[in-house]
Design a protein around this motif. Structure first.
Motif, mmCIF file in Angstrom:
data_model
loop_
_atom_site.group_PDB
_atom_site.id
_atom_site.type_symbol
_atom_site.label_atom_id
_atom_site.label_comp_id
_atom_site.label_asym_id
_atom_site.label_seq_id
_atom_site.Cartn_x
_atom_site.Cartn_y
_atom_site.Cartn_z
ATOM 1 N N GLU A 10 11.837 19.341 1.996
ATOM 2 C CA GLU A 10 12.736 20.494 2.099
ATOM 3 C C GLU A 10 11.982 21.819 1.962
ATOM 4 N N LEU A 11 10.880 21.793 1.231
ATOM 5 C CA LEU A 11 10.082 23.003 1.022
ATOM 6 C C LEU A 11 8.958 23.139 2.046
ATOM 7 N N GLY A 12 8.999 22.307 3.082
ATOM 8 C CA GLY A 12 8.025 22.421 4.156
ATOM 9 C C GLY A 12 6.721 21.699 3.910
ATOM 10 N N SER A 13 6.695 20.799 2.944
ATOM 11 C CA SER A 13 5.485 20.050 2.645
ATOM 12 C C SER A 13 5.819 18.562 2.708
ATOM 13 N N GLU A 14 4.958 17.744 2.123
ATOM 14 C CA GLU A 14 5.221 16.312 2.046
ATOM 15 C C GLU A 14 4.286 15.697 1.015
ATOM 16 N N TYR A 15 4.670 14.509 0.539
ATOM 17 C CA TYR A 15 3.782 13.805 -0.375
ATOM 18 C C TYR A 15 2.548 13.362 0.398
ATOM 19 N N PRO B 127 0.789 -1.245 0.000
ATOM 20 C CA PRO B 127 0.000 0.000 0.000
ATOM 21 C C PRO B 127 0.819 1.292 0.000
ATOM 22 N N SER B 128 1.930 1.323 0.720
ATOM 23 C CA SER B 128 2.668 2.581 0.882
ATOM 24 C C SER B 128 3.538 2.870 -0.337
ATOM 25 N N ALA C 96 8.692 2.059 -3.317
ATOM 26 C CA ALA C 96 9.978 2.539 -3.828
ATOM 27 C C ALA C 96 11.134 1.765 -3.210
ATOM 28 N N ALA C 97 11.073 1.538 -1.885
ATOM 29 C CA ALA C 97 12.155 0.815 -1.213
ATOM 30 C C ALA C 97 12.225 -0.633 -1.701
ATOM 31 N N MET C 98 11.068 -1.274 -1.870
ATOM 32 C CA MET C 98 11.044 -2.648 -2.356
ATOM 33 C C MET C 98 11.563 -2.721 -3.785
ATOM 34 N N THR C 99 11.239 -1.716 -4.583
ATOM 35 C CA THR C 99 11.738 -1.666 -5.961
ATOM 36 C C THR C 99 13.256 -1.604 -5.976
ATOM 37 N N ASP C 100 13.840 -0.791 -5.102
ATOM 38 C CA ASP C 100 15.301 -0.723 -5.019
ATOM 39 C C ASP C 100 15.892 -2.101 -4.712
ATOM 40 N N GLU C 101 15.262 -2.806 -3.770
ATOM 41 C CA GLU C 101 15.780 -4.114 -3.374
ATOM 42 C C GLU C 101 15.653 -5.122 -4.513
ATOM 43 N N ARG D 157 -6.366 -2.755 -9.558
ATOM 44 C CA ARG D 157 -5.804 -1.503 -9.047
ATOM 45 C C ARG D 157 -4.749 -1.866 -8.025
ATOM 46 N N PRO D 158 -3.567 -1.291 -8.113
ATOM 47 C CA PRO D 158 -2.551 -1.563 -7.107
ATOM 48 C C PRO D 158 -3.015 -1.108 -5.721
ATOM 49 N N ALA D 159 -2.511 -1.771 -4.703
ATOM 50 C CA ALA D 159 -2.807 -1.352 -3.329
ATOM 51 C C ALA D 159 -2.283 0.060 -3.107
ATOM 52 N N ARG D 160 -3.056 0.858 -2.396
ATOM 53 C CA ARG D 160 -2.687 2.243 -2.105
ATOM 54 C C ARG D 160 -3.178 2.606 -0.714
ATOM 55 N N ASP D 161 -2.318 3.216 0.087
ATOM 56 C CA ASP D 161 -2.802 3.710 1.368
ATOM 57 C C ASP D 161 -3.574 5.009 1.140
#
Length: 246
Positions: A152-157, A29-30, A35-40, A66-70
């Motif tokens: 860095e710009l004070g926000s987040e995904y 979901p996350s 992304a981390a699993m893709t790197d691995e 549909r892919p899992a999504r949180d």
């Protein structure tokens, strides 16, 4: 006999086939975990620890529709998605970066979906899997870099709403690898490349050189290779199968 890609499969990634690993990403979901699993998976594939594309003796599970999504990103219709503006304010620049991060998060899933949905079904050669593992790794890195820039710009995904039109178009091509390659790689990604230089200039003109450099130095040149992969495999299918749709 077990079906490749069982949802309760707890084996280490190194014990999976590539298609099984792709299905695991799609069921995660996350977006940060994707992304981390893709790197691995990329690292294991490159060094040969994941050795097989798929097991021809075991039927592969179907990829999720549909892919899992949180729920970190609230999905809205495209008409209700945040307006991006021209980059003249910090809020506009954050909105643009958030939109790009969202696109890259879906691009991770799209890369693994093409592996899981079409790789075995169309008897694609190993080079096809090599290409789309690399595409997935690139998209994962782009997502991480854009998400970090938002912080860095004070926000987040997840701070802004977004739409998932990219996946809607993917489902319209779920029955044809040729159509998927054309629509996602030769149309959507190509259009993204067309507008990215203007986006880079927006950031540069408004004093956000780090964002401009990220887009210009990393994301743009790597996205060019993704379009090239789409064209390459479309041509391959046309030459091998006469362009027939399966």
């Amino acid at each position: 006999r077990r079906s490749s890609g069982n949802m309760n499969d707890a084996r280490p990634l190194a014990d999976l086939t590539l298609v099984e690993a792709a299905l695991r990403v799609l069921r995660t979901p996350s977006p940060h975990d994707k992304a981390a699993m893709t790197d691995e998976i990329h690292a294991l594939w490159v060094k040969g620890a994941i050795a097989r594309e798929y097991d021809p003796d075991v039927p592969s599970a179907d990829p999720p529709s549909r892919p899992a999504r949180d729920d970190r990103v609230v999905l809205v219709p495209p008409a209700r998605a945040p307006r991006l503006g021209k980059g003249g304010s910090p809020e506009s620049r954050v909105a643009i970066l958030h939109s790009l991060a969202h696109i890259e998060s879906w691009a991770i899933d799209l890369s693994w979906d093409i592996v899981a949905r079409f790789g075995a079904a169309r008897s694609m050669p190993r080079a096809f899997f090599d290409d789309f593992v690399q595409v997935a790794a690139d998209e994962a890195r782009h997502f991480r870099l854009l998400a970090a820039r938002l912080v860095e710009l004070g926000s987040e995904y997840g701070a802004l709403n977004a739409h998932d039109g990219l996946w809607d178009s993917a489902m319209e091509t779920a029955g044809s690898l040729e159509a998927r390659l054309v629509v996602e790689h030769c149309v959507h990604e190509a259009r993204g490349l067309d507008v990215l230089p203007a986006t880079i200039e927006k950031f540069r003109r408004n004093g956000d050189e780090p964002s401009a450099q990220l887009l210009e130095g990393t994301i743009y040149p790597e996205e060019v290779t993704h379009c090239a992969a789409g064209v390459r495999w479309f041509k391959y299918l046309h030459e091998r199968d006469g362009g027939e749709r399966r």
